[in-house]
Design a protein around this motif. Structure first.
Motif, PDB file in Angstrom:
ATOM      1  N   LEU A   4       0.835  -1.209   0.000  1.00 30.13           N
ATOM      2  CA  LEU A   4       0.000   0.000   0.000  1.00 30.13           C
ATOM      3  C   LEU A   4       0.868   1.257   0.000  1.00 30.13           C
ATOM      4  CD1 LEU A   4      -2.923   0.925   0.030  1.00 30.13           C
ATOM      5  CD2 LEU A   4      -2.850   0.891   2.520  1.00 30.13           C
ATOM      6  N   TYR A   5       1.854   1.273   0.878  1.00 28.68           N
ATOM      7  CA  TYR A   5       2.825   2.377   0.898  1.00 28.68           C
ATOM      8  C   TYR A   5       4.179   1.854   0.472  1.00 28.68           C
ATOM      9  CZ  TYR A   5       0.023   5.402   4.049  1.00 28.68           C
ATOM     10  OH  TYR A   5      -0.927   6.195   4.629  1.00 28.68           O
ATOM     11  N   LYS A   6       4.856   2.648  -0.305  1.00 22.75           N
ATOM     12  CA  LYS A   6       6.262   2.363  -0.585  1.00 22.75           C
ATOM     13  C   LYS A   6       7.019   3.687  -0.526  1.00 22.75           C
ATOM     14  CE  LYS A   6       8.637   1.359  -4.468  1.00 22.75           C
ATOM     15  NZ  LYS A   6       9.075   0.813  -5.685  1.00 22.75           N
ATOM     16  N   LEU A   7       7.959   3.774   0.363  1.00 23.33           N
ATOM     17  CA  LEU A   7       8.763   4.989   0.492  1.00 23.33           C
ATOM     18  C   LEU A   7      10.193   4.636   0.127  1.00 23.33           C
ATOM     19  CD1 LEU A   7       6.255   5.509   2.366  1.00 23.33           C
ATOM     20  CD2 LEU A   7       7.736   6.904   3.786  1.00 23.33           C
ATOM     21  N   SER A   8      10.819   5.455  -0.724  1.00 21.14           N
ATOM     22  CA  SER A   8      12.225   5.186  -1.027  1.00 21.14           C
ATOM     23  C   SER A   8      13.082   6.424  -0.896  1.00 21.14           C
ATOM     24  CB  SER A   8      12.428   4.589  -2.422  1.00 21.14           C
ATOM     25  OG  SER A   8      11.247   4.494  -3.116  1.00 21.14           O
ATOM     26  N   ASN A   9      14.261   6.184  -0.390  1.00 20.95           N
ATOM     27  CA  ASN A   9      15.310   7.216  -0.264  1.00 20.95           C
ATOM     28  C   ASN A   9      14.813   8.483   0.426  1.00 20.95           C
ATOM     29  OD1 ASN A   9      17.098   5.516  -1.723  1.00 20.95           O
ATOM     30  ND2 ASN A   9      15.970   6.102  -3.579  1.00 20.95           N
ATOM     31  N   ILE A  10      14.056   8.284   1.490  1.00 18.86           N
ATOM     32  CA  ILE A  10      13.466   9.427   2.197  1.00 18.86           C
ATOM     33  C   ILE A  10      14.490  10.113   3.102  1.00 18.86           C
ATOM     34  CG2 ILE A  10      11.794  10.069   3.994  1.00 18.86           C
ATOM     35  CD1 ILE A  10      10.390   9.284   1.422  1.00 18.86           C
ATOM     36  N   VAL A  11      14.560  11.425   2.980  1.00 17.15           N
ATOM     37  CA  VAL A  11      15.322  12.231   3.936  1.00 17.15           C
ATOM     38  C   VAL A  11      14.400  13.345   4.407  1.00 17.15           C
ATOM     39  CG1 VAL A  11      17.288  13.776   4.283  1.00 17.15           C
ATOM     40  CG2 VAL A  11      17.538  11.767   2.818  1.00 17.15           C
ATOM     41  N   GLN A  12      14.308  13.532   5.722  1.00 16.22           N
ATOM     42  CA  GLN A  12      13.583  14.684   6.242  1.00 16.22           C
ATOM     43  C   GLN A  12      14.515  15.493   7.133  1.00 16.22           C
ATOM     44  OE1 GLN A  12      11.763  16.735   5.483  1.00 16.22           O
ATOM     45  NE2 GLN A  12       9.695  16.488   6.250  1.00 16.22           N
ATOM     46  N   GLN A  13      14.471  16.785   6.944  1.00 18.15           N
ATOM     47  CA  GLN A  13      15.305  17.692   7.740  1.00 18.15           C
ATOM     48  C   GLN A  13      14.439  18.809   8.292  1.00 18.15           C
ATOM     49  OE1 GLN A  13      18.173  19.093   4.812  1.00 18.15           O
ATOM     50  NE2 GLN A  13      19.562  17.412   5.339  1.00 18.15           N
ATOM     51  N   SER A  26       8.044   0.039   3.639  1.00 15.34           N
ATOM     52  CA  SER A  26       6.780  -0.262   2.985  1.00 15.34           C
ATOM     53  C   SER A  26       5.775  -0.838   3.970  1.00 15.34           C
ATOM     54  CB  SER A  26       6.988  -1.208   1.804  1.00 15.34           C
ATOM     55  OG  SER A  26       7.416  -2.456   2.268  1.00 15.34           O
ATOM     56  N   VAL A  27       4.509  -0.673   3.614  1.00 15.09           N
ATOM     57  CA  VAL A  27       3.400  -1.177   4.424  1.00 15.09           C
ATOM     58  C   VAL A  27       2.466  -1.946   3.501  1.00 15.09           C
ATOM     59  CG1 VAL A  27       1.410  -0.545   5.849  1.00 15.09           C
ATOM     60  CG2 VAL A  27       3.514   0.794   6.025  1.00 15.09           C
ATOM     61  N   SER A  28       2.155  -3.191   3.871  1.00 13.24           N
ATOM     62  CA  SER A  28       1.219  -3.982   3.069  1.00 13.24           C
ATOM     63  C   SER A  28      -0.217  -3.617   3.406  1.00 13.24           C
ATOM     64  CB  SER A  28       1.399  -5.469   3.358  1.00 13.24           C
ATOM     65  OG  SER A  28       2.687  -5.865   3.062  1.00 13.24           O
ATOM     66  N   GLU A  29      -1.071  -3.748   2.408  1.00 11.22           N
ATOM     67  CA  GLU A  29      -2.490  -3.461   2.612  1.00 11.22           C
ATOM     68  C   GLU A  29      -3.075  -4.420   3.648  1.00 11.22           C
ATOM     69  OE1 GLU A  29      -4.912  -3.875  -0.946  1.00 11.22           O
ATOM     70  OE2 GLU A  29      -5.943  -2.066  -0.300  1.00 11.22           O
ATOM     71  N   GLY A  30      -3.798  -3.871   4.605  1.00 11.31           N
ATOM     72  CA  GLY A  30      -4.453  -4.695   5.621  1.00 11.31           C
ATOM     73  C   GLY A  30      -3.543  -5.125   6.764  1.00 11.31           C
ATOM     74  N   ALA A  31      -2.300  -4.662   6.755  1.00  7.91           N
ATOM     75  CA  ALA A  31      -1.356  -5.057   7.805  1.00  7.91           C
ATOM     76  C   ALA A  31      -1.524  -4.199   9.054  1.00  7.91           C
ATOM     77  CB  ALA A  31       0.077  -4.926   7.284  1.00  7.91           C
ATOM     78  N   ILE A  32      -1.007  -4.703  10.165  1.00  5.91           N
ATOM     79  CA  ILE A  32      -0.826  -3.865  11.351  1.00  5.91           C
ATOM     80  C   ILE A  32       0.679  -3.723  11.545  1.00  5.91           C
ATOM     81  CG2 ILE A  32      -1.216  -3.574  13.820  1.00  5.91           C
ATOM     82  CD1 ILE A  32      -3.740  -5.143  13.630  1.00  5.91           C
ATOM     83  N   VAL A  33       1.145  -2.491  11.402  1.00  3.71           N
ATOM     84  CA  VAL A  33       2.571  -2.208  11.489  1.00  3.71           C
ATOM     85  C   VAL A  33       2.832  -1.373  12.734  1.00  3.71           C
ATOM     86  CG1 VAL A  33       4.440  -0.906  10.395  1.00  3.71           C
ATOM     87  CG2 VAL A  33       2.958  -2.357   9.003  1.00  3.71           C
ATOM     88  N   GLY A  34       3.763  -1.810  13.552  1.00  2.92           N
ATOM     89  CA  GLY A  34       4.125  -1.063  14.753  1.00  2.92           C
ATOM     90  C   GLY A  34       5.409  -0.288  14.522  1.00  2.92           C
TER      91      GLY A  34
END
Ligand SMILES: Nc1ncnc2c1ncn2[C@@H]1O[C@H](COP(=O)(O)OP(=O)(O)OP(=O)(O)O)[C@@H](O)[C@H]1O
Ligand SMILES: [Mg+2]
Length: 215
Positions: A4-13, A26-34
């Motif tokens: 469902l989500y895919k984030l690549s090469n993320i930098v936050q400042q 990444s986060v799969s659809e329907g998952a519970i991610v902690g």
């Protein structure tokens, strides 16, 4: 399971200081991610990105296979976040929970409001007409969750939703969140210092340290 989500090469400042650096997440659809990690390790920063509230200074966010452009995104209609501070509109409990449904032009609003309040352990007949200032902290947070559950979000982001709550409200919020996944397939991303609960409900737990994933 679908990604469902895919984030690549993320930098936050912030102010030129790097607070988050993720090669891949990444986060799969329907998952519970902690998400776990010490104070200041970047969990809430990531959550704001997953909620499409904040852009990284570099990197890409894909949602449901499409690259997300923050400006003008209508994805906030299906992704909703609950934080430590219950944010309620200055109106009755019933109007608070109805608000998102009205925006979406839904039908049968009253029965959906009643269902959502029941899901978080608030008796509709007792609470519908209460004003926002006539609630305990735990009740206010449960109303805030009911308002989010009412719209049947595709993704529910929980950032320390029970950090300052009594045990009963905490249990009711935990139960209602997990139930949303069970009943509607809602994807959950949860930040919580309650390690036991996080271990119990999460399919995957990501640990953060100093803005990076700690493998
Ligand atoms: N708006 C902002 N401006 C400047 N710095 C910020 C801002 N938001 C967060 N930070 C900094 O970014 C870093 C990561 O913060 P973040 O809130 O993501 O951590 P966290 O893991 O959620 O911590 P906590 O467990 O305390 O909630 C911290 O060093 C914090 O001080
Ligand atoms: Mg935080």
């Amino acid at each position: 399971m679908k990604e469902l989500y895919k984030l690549s090469n993320i930098v936050q400042q912030y102010n030129g200081r790097t607070v988050l650096e993720l090669d891949h997440f990444s986060v799969s659809e329907g998952a519970i991610v902690g998400l776990a990690g010490h104070n200041g390790s970047g969990k809430s920063t990531l959550m704001r990105m997953l909620a499409f509230l904040e852009n990284p200074v570099s990197g890409e966010i894909y949602y449901d296979g499409k690259k997300v452009e923050l400006s003008g995104t209508d994805l906030r209609r299906e992704v909703t976040m609950l934080t430590q501070e219950p944010y309620l509109l200055k109106r009755s409990v019933g109007r608070n929970v109805a608000y998102g449904l009205e925006l979406r032009g839904e039908s049968c609003i009253e029965s959906k409001v009643r269902d959502s309040l029941t899901q978080v352990g608030l008796e509709p007949d007792l609470f519908m007409s209460r004003q926002w200032f006539e609630l305990s902290g735990g009740e206010a947070q449960r109303v805030a969750l009911a308002a989010r559950l009412a719209i049947m979000p595709k993704v529910l982001l929980l950032d320390e939703p029970t950090a300052s709550l009594d045990r009963e409200s905490t249990l009711l919020i935990h139960e209602a969140a997990v139930n949303a996944r069970k009943e509607n397939g809602t994807t959950l991303v949860i930040v919580s210092h309650d390690h036991h609960w996080l271990e119990e409900v999460s399919d995957t737990i990501f640990r953060f340290a100093g803005g990076r994933l700690d493998y």
